[in-house]
Design a protein around this motif. Structure first.
Motif, PDB file in Angstrom:
ATOM      1  N   ILE A  85     -39.162   9.388  17.418  1.00  0.00           N
ATOM      2  CA  ILE A  85     -38.821   8.501  16.302  1.00  0.00           C
ATOM      3  C   ILE A  85     -38.176   7.212  16.826  1.00  0.00           C
ATOM      4  CG2 ILE A  85     -37.317   8.254  14.282  1.00  0.00           C
ATOM      5  CD1 ILE A  85     -37.712  11.315  13.850  1.00  0.00           C
ATOM      6  N   ALA A  86     -37.264   7.364  17.784  1.00  0.00           N
ATOM      7  CA  ALA A  86     -36.593   6.186  18.357  1.00  0.00           C
ATOM      8  C   ALA A  86     -37.599   5.235  18.994  1.00  0.00           C
ATOM      9  CB  ALA A  86     -35.555   6.637  19.382  1.00  0.00           C
ATOM     10  N   HIS A  87     -38.551   5.780  19.740  1.00  0.00           N
ATOM     11  CA  HIS A  87     -39.563   4.937  20.377  1.00  0.00           C
ATOM     12  C   HIS A  87     -40.412   4.208  19.342  1.00  0.00           C
ATOM     13  CE1 HIS A  87     -39.111   7.521  24.156  1.00  0.00           C
ATOM     14  NE2 HIS A  87     -38.792   6.298  24.511  1.00  0.00           N
ATOM     15  N   ARG A  88     -40.765   4.907  18.274  1.00  0.00           N
ATOM     16  CA  ARG A  88     -41.620   4.280  17.247  1.00  0.00           C
ATOM     17  C   ARG A  88     -40.890   3.119  16.575  1.00  0.00           C
ATOM     18  NH1 ARG A  88     -45.316   1.959  16.035  1.00  0.00           N
ATOM     19  NH2 ARG A  88     -46.655   2.236  14.228  1.00  0.00           N
ATOM     20  N   PHE A  89     -39.611   3.313  16.268  1.00  0.00           N
ATOM     21  CA  PHE A  89     -38.836   2.214  15.675  1.00  0.00           C
ATOM     22  C   PHE A  89     -38.733   1.051  16.660  1.00  0.00           C
ATOM     23  CE2 PHE A  89     -37.374   5.189  12.412  1.00  0.00           C
ATOM     24  CZ  PHE A  89     -37.301   4.357  11.304  1.00  0.00           C
ATOM     25  N   GLY A  90     -38.536   1.365  17.943  1.00  0.00           N
ATOM     26  CA  GLY A  90     -38.473   0.309  18.946  1.00  0.00           C
ATOM     27  C   GLY A  90     -39.758  -0.484  19.010  1.00  0.00           C
ATOM     28  N   GLN A  91     -40.902   0.210  18.929  1.00  0.00           N
ATOM     29  CA  GLN A  91     -42.201  -0.467  18.943  1.00  0.00           C
ATOM     30  C   GLN A  91     -42.352  -1.414  17.763  1.00  0.00           C
ATOM     31  OE1 GLN A  91     -44.784   2.916  18.941  1.00  0.00           O
ATOM     32  NE2 GLN A  91     -44.545   3.325  21.128  1.00  0.00           N
ATOM     33  N   CYS A  92     -41.668  -1.091  16.662  1.00  0.00           N
ATOM     34  CA  CYS A  92     -41.775  -1.921  15.453  1.00  0.00           C
ATOM     35  C   CYS A  92     -40.685  -2.991  15.380  1.00  0.00           C
ATOM     36  CB  CYS A  92     -41.718  -1.032  14.211  1.00  0.00           C
ATOM     37  SG  CYS A  92     -43.149   0.050  14.056  1.00  0.00           S
ATOM     38  N   GLY A  93     -39.902  -3.119  16.441  1.00  0.00           N
ATOM     39  CA  GLY A  93     -38.927  -4.195  16.503  1.00  0.00           C
ATOM     40  C   GLY A  93     -37.591  -3.928  15.852  1.00  0.00           C
ATOM     41  N   ALA A  94     -37.309  -2.669  15.524  1.00  0.00           N
ATOM     42  CA  ALA A  94     -35.995  -2.338  14.964  1.00  0.00           C
ATOM     43  C   ALA A  94     -34.937  -2.371  16.063  1.00  0.00           C
ATOM     44  CB  ALA A  94     -36.032  -0.959  14.316  1.00  0.00           C
ATOM     45  N   LEU A  95     -33.688  -2.493  15.680  1.00  0.00           N
ATOM     46  CA  LEU A  95     -32.567  -2.394  16.610  1.00  0.00           C
ATOM     47  C   LEU A  95     -32.123  -0.939  16.582  1.00  0.00           C
ATOM     48  CD1 LEU A  95     -30.618  -5.604  15.491  1.00  0.00           C
ATOM     49  CD2 LEU A  95     -32.575  -5.393  17.043  1.00  0.00           C
ATOM     50  N   VAL A  96     -32.255  -0.243  17.709  1.00  0.00           N
ATOM     51  CA  VAL A  96     -32.186   1.220  17.721  1.00  0.00           C
ATOM     52  C   VAL A  96     -30.911   1.738  18.379  1.00  0.00           C
ATOM     53  CG1 VAL A  96     -33.375   3.344  18.359  1.00  0.00           C
ATOM     54  CG2 VAL A  96     -34.702   1.269  17.844  1.00  0.00           C
ATOM     55  N   ALA A  97     -30.179   2.565  17.637  1.00  0.00           N
ATOM     56  CA  ALA A  97     -29.026   3.278  18.186  1.00  0.00           C
ATOM     57  C   ALA A  97     -29.444   4.724  18.413  1.00  0.00           C
ATOM     58  CB  ALA A  97     -27.843   3.214  17.232  1.00  0.00           C
ATOM     59  N   VAL A  98     -29.451   5.130  19.666  1.00  0.00           N
ATOM     60  CA  VAL A  98     -29.842   6.482  20.069  1.00  0.00           C
ATOM     61  C   VAL A  98     -28.579   7.326  20.160  1.00  0.00           C
ATOM     62  CG1 VAL A  98     -30.817   7.856  21.952  1.00  0.00           C
ATOM     63  CG2 VAL A  98     -31.864   5.657  21.332  1.00  0.00           C
ATOM     64  N   ALA A 119     -42.798  10.753  13.566  1.00  0.00           N
ATOM     65  CA  ALA A 119     -42.267   9.385  13.548  1.00  0.00           C
ATOM     66  C   ALA A 119     -43.003   8.513  12.547  1.00  0.00           C
ATOM     67  CB  ALA A 119     -42.348   8.778  14.949  1.00  0.00           C
ATOM     68  N   HIS A 120     -44.312   8.700  12.418  1.00  0.00           N
ATOM     69  CA  HIS A 120     -45.085   7.883  11.474  1.00  0.00           C
ATOM     70  C   HIS A 120     -44.601   8.118  10.038  1.00  0.00           C
ATOM     71  CE1 HIS A 120     -47.677   6.377  14.526  1.00  0.00           C
ATOM     72  NE2 HIS A 120     -48.292   7.516  14.754  1.00  0.00           N
ATOM     73  N   ALA A 121     -44.314   9.376   9.691  1.00  0.00           N
ATOM     74  CA  ALA A 121     -43.827   9.676   8.344  1.00  0.00           C
ATOM     75  C   ALA A 121     -42.440   9.083   8.119  1.00  0.00           C
ATOM     76  CB  ALA A 121     -43.801  11.191   8.118  1.00  0.00           C
ATOM     77  N   VAL A 122     -41.590   9.175   9.134  1.00  0.00           N
ATOM     78  CA  VAL A 122     -40.250   8.604   9.027  1.00  0.00           C
ATOM     79  C   VAL A 122     -40.322   7.095   8.831  1.00  0.00           C
ATOM     80  CG1 VAL A 122     -38.084   8.197  10.290  1.00  0.00           C
ATOM     81  CG2 VAL A 122     -39.158  10.471  10.343  1.00  0.00           C
ATOM     82  N   LEU A 123     -41.199   6.457   9.594  1.00  0.00           N
ATOM     83  CA  LEU A 123     -41.329   4.999   9.489  1.00  0.00           C
ATOM     84  C   LEU A 123     -41.765   4.595   8.085  1.00  0.00           C
ATOM     85  CD1 LEU A 123     -41.026   2.614  11.553  1.00  0.00           C
ATOM     86  CD2 LEU A 123     -43.510   2.549  11.558  1.00  0.00           C
ATOM     87  N   PHE A 124     -42.666   5.352   7.485  1.00  0.00           N
ATOM     88  CA  PHE A 124     -43.084   5.065   6.116  1.00  0.00           C
ATOM     89  C   PHE A 124     -41.890   5.117   5.165  1.00  0.00           C
ATOM     90  CE2 PHE A 124     -44.036   7.214   2.039  1.00  0.00           C
ATOM     91  CZ  PHE A 124     -44.627   6.152   1.377  1.00  0.00           C
ATOM     92  N   LEU A 125     -41.074   6.145   5.279  1.00  0.00           N
ATOM     93  CA  LEU A 125     -39.925   6.301   4.381  1.00  0.00           C
ATOM     94  C   LEU A 125     -38.865   5.231   4.619  1.00  0.00           C
ATOM     95  CD1 LEU A 125     -39.548  10.185   4.436  1.00  0.00           C
ATOM     96  CD2 LEU A 125     -40.368   8.781   2.529  1.00  0.00           C
ATOM     97  N   ALA A 126     -38.816   4.688   5.819  1.00  0.00           N
ATOM     98  CA  ALA A 126     -37.821   3.650   6.137  1.00  0.00           C
ATOM     99  C   ALA A 126     -38.237   2.279   5.626  1.00  0.00           C
ATOM    100  CB  ALA A 126     -37.609   3.577   7.649  1.00  0.00           C
ATOM    101  N   ASP A 127     -39.519   2.106   5.339  1.00  0.00           N
ATOM    102  CA  ASP A 127     -40.058   0.817   4.916  1.00  0.00           C
ATOM    103  C   ASP A 127     -39.806   0.591   3.427  1.00  0.00           C
ATOM    104  OD1 ASP A 127     -42.456  -0.971   3.908  1.00  0.00           O
ATOM    105  OD2 ASP A 127     -42.321  -1.274   6.073  1.00  0.00           O
ATOM    106  N   ASP A 128     -39.734  -0.674   3.037  1.00  0.00           N
ATOM    107  CA  ASP A 128     -39.529  -0.989   1.626  1.00  0.00           C
ATOM    108  C   ASP A 128     -40.733  -0.622   0.762  1.00  0.00           C
ATOM    109  OD1 ASP A 128     -36.994  -1.851   2.045  1.00  0.00           O
ATOM    110  OD2 ASP A 128     -37.448  -3.990   1.988  1.00  0.00           O
ATOM    111  N   VAL A 143     -39.445  -2.784   9.258  1.00  0.00           N
ATOM    112  CA  VAL A 143     -38.156  -2.404   9.852  1.00  0.00           C
ATOM    113  C   VAL A 143     -37.737  -3.355  10.970  1.00  0.00           C
ATOM    114  CG1 VAL A 143     -38.515   0.013   9.271  1.00  0.00           C
ATOM    115  CG2 VAL A 143     -39.243  -0.827  11.514  1.00  0.00           C
ATOM    116  N   LYS A 144     -38.493  -4.412  11.184  1.00  0.00           N
ATOM    117  CA  LYS A 144     -38.154  -5.346  12.260  1.00  0.00           C
ATOM    118  C   LYS A 144     -36.763  -5.930  12.047  1.00  0.00           C
ATOM    119  CE  LYS A 144     -40.025  -9.212  14.900  1.00  0.00           C
ATOM    120  NZ  LYS A 144     -41.147 -10.180  15.024  1.00  0.00           N
ATOM    121  N   GLN A 145     -35.949  -5.860  13.106  1.00  0.00           N
ATOM    122  CA  GLN A 145     -34.576  -6.364  13.125  1.00  0.00           C
ATOM    123  C   GLN A 145     -33.621  -5.569  12.232  1.00  0.00           C
ATOM    124  OE1 GLN A 145     -33.352  -8.887  15.312  1.00  0.00           O
ATOM    125  NE2 GLN A 145     -35.328  -8.300  16.159  1.00  0.00           N
TER     126      GLN A 145
END
Length: 254
Positions: free
Chosen positions: A21-34, A221-230, A3-5
């Motif tokens: 969830i927002a923090h986890r995406f931020g840790q992975c380098g995503a651009l986060v809209a809260v 957040a970990h489950a959400v991140l999995f579903l967001a990944d390719d 999910v980076k960028q």
């Protein structure tokens, strides 16, 4: 690809599960809209993500505002770029016996838990269809899968999200868009503060949960991140239950 960028828009992200969830995406380098109603709390989440070295922004989102969806998508895309991942974490519940529920309360819960996310998704879909890529993740609840005394409206509204994910997958999966839900068990958050303040209730939940603890926003957040990944490209219209096994029948079988 991860999910980076990638641009992720998260509703209800000013506290609790959404903030986790927002923090986890931020840790992975995503651009986060809260997105949320509380500007002060929202900016605190944004600033904590920015300190990680990634871009983040706050966008005010009122679920009752029927003009909000197009405005929210427009603001995010103007600041961060096209919304590629949409996570619906906003929600609301109130304890009421069915005989005490008023038509106004019924409308409020379905407005906040179903209608608002429905039309925000509809606003994000044209861009995802055009780009032939997108992830829509709905935060449902264990309440969608098992009845909870005094929460009939919440149970029904969360069950609606599971079916929306299925229907949207049938309608739009061919455009490279994935729709799934995550169903948390009991998680200690501001929304559940009244429940988790009851030591007897917490002890009962822990005793009925195979791993013996309440969930955390990070678990969800970990489950959400999995579903967001390719890597989850072939996961469509499904619900991931994150409850420590609470839904498992006693003894592990029916």
């Amino acid at each position: 690809m991860g999910v980076k960028q990638r641009v992720v828009l998260i509703t209800g992200a000013t506290s609790g599960i959404g903030a986790g969830i927002a923090h986890r995406f931020g840790q992975c380098g995503a651009l986060v809209a809260v997105a949320g109603r509380n500007v002060e709390r929202g900016m605190e989440v944004v600033e904590s993500i920015q300190r990680m070295g990634t871009r983040a922004m706050f966008v005010e989102h009122e679920l009752k505002d029927e003009l909000a969806p197009l405005r929210v998508i427009s603001e995010v895309e103007a600041s961060l770029g096209p919304v590629e991942i949409l996570v619906h974490s906003a929600g609301w519940s109130v304890f009421k016996p069915t005989t005490d529920v008023t038509p106004d309360l019924f409308d409020q819960i379905f407005q906040r838990n179903v209608k608002g996310l429905y039309f925000l998704t509809a606003a994000a879909l044209p861009g995802m269809i055009r780009r032939r890529h997108g992830r829509v993740i709905l935060i449902s609840s264990i309440a969608a899968l098992r009845g909870i005394n005094g929460h009939s409206l919440y149970c029904a509204s969360k069950a609606a999200l599971d079916q929306l994910a299925c229907a949207w997958a049938a309608e739009y999966a061919r455009y490279g868009i994935n729709f799934n839900t995550v169903a948390p068990g009991m998680v200690a958050t501001p929304m559940t503060a009244e429940l988790t303040a009851d030591p007897q209730l917490v002890a009962a939940v822990k005793a009925a949960t195979p791993d013996g603890r309440l969930g955390t926003p990070e678990d969800i957040a970990h489950a959400v991140l999995f579903l967001a990944d390719d890597n989850a490209l072939h996961v469509q219209g499904n619900t991931i239950v994150v409850d420590g096994g609470w839904i498992v029948p006693p003894g592990g079988f029916a």
